[in-house]
Design an enzyme around this catalytic site. Structure first.
Site, PDB file in Angstrom:
ATOM      1  N   GLU A   1       0.859  -1.191   0.000  1.00 51.95           N
ATOM      2  CA  GLU A   1       0.000   0.000   0.000  1.00 51.95           C
ATOM      3  C   GLU A   1       0.893   1.238   0.000  1.00 51.95           C
ATOM      4  OE1 GLU A   1      -2.293   2.541   3.397  1.00 51.95           O
ATOM      5  OE2 GLU A   1      -2.636   0.375   3.426  1.00 51.95           O
TER       6      GLU A   1
ATOM      7  N   LYS B   1      -9.987  -2.168   8.690  1.00 48.02           N
ATOM      8  CA  LYS B   1      -8.657  -1.796   9.167  1.00 48.02           C
ATOM      9  C   LYS B   1      -8.767  -1.286  10.598  1.00 48.02           C
ATOM     10  CE  LYS B   1      -5.452   2.047   8.329  1.00 48.02           C
ATOM     11  NZ  LYS B   1      -5.055   3.070   7.325  1.00 48.02           N
TER      12      LYS B   1
END
Length: 210
Positions: A50, A140
């Site tokens: 990411e 998350k």
């Protein structure tokens, strides 16, 4: 949107993290350094990377990472996506998934429209419940170092179908504690730049890879 069938986003992340429960987050690096660390992550066996795009200045690093990933046959996502416009930008650049620090229905809606798998950030049971209601079972946990492994273990009890990515303050020394608490994935950042942690990251992967 219902949860009676597997949501496409769930199916994507189920497959993406089926073998490797660790993701690399590369924030604030130059495009050149980002590619170097992407390569290090891929060489270690991390399949998901990411690159946060919290500012316009960070976009060239995402672009460089996406280009490197295509050559490698790998995938890169965009992080710190907080607006629908950033979802558009990530999609245009070629990011295959997006991650947010918080829960935002507009960001989620735009992700669904574009078909870009999205992981919303959560830190409360209410946010988890809203995510599940929208069919998003991958969330998350942020900031994980503040919430702690005990929080993850406790909050998963009423949400057994939820799969958490623990992010924020995770390193090679504490990653195992979050995985043992029930997190499905941990996100590592600076550990990939610290030579003293690389062996521990490799050992963690060797012990956890399916």
């Amino acid at each position: 949107m219902t949860t009676s069938a597997v949501h496409p986003f769930t199916a994507y992340f189920d497959a993406a993290y089926a073998a490797v429960p660790v993701m690399a987050i590369l924030r604030g690096y130059s495009p050149e350094r980002t590619v170097e660390l992407c390569t290090r992550a891929w060489d270690l066996g991390l399949t998901q990377v990411e690159v946060p795009i919290q500012t316009p200045e960070a976009v060239p690093s995402l672009e460089a990472a996406v280009a490197a990933a295509r050559e490698r046959g790998a995938e890169v996502g965009a992080g710190t996506v907080t607006t629908p416009e950033q979802v558009d930008l990530a999609h245009q650049v070629g990011a295959v998934f997006t991650v947010a620090p918080g829960f935002d229905p507009e960001v989620i809606a735009r992700s669904v429209e574009l078909g870009v798998p999205h992981v919303p950030g959560v830190s409360t049971p209410s946010e988890i419940q809203q995510s599940v209601r929208l069919g998003l079972t991958w969330v998350k946990a942020f900031p994980a170092s503040v919430l702690g492994p005990a929080w993850i273990k406790a909050v998963l009890a009423p949400f057994p179908g939820v799969k958490m990515v623990a992010t924020g303050g995770i390193n090679a020394a504490n990653a195992a504690a979050y995985l043992d608490a029930g997190a499905r994935v941990v996100s590592l950042g600076s550990a990939l730049e610290d030579p003293s942690q690389l062996d521990r990251v490799a050992a963690l992967l060797a012990s956890r890879v399916a």
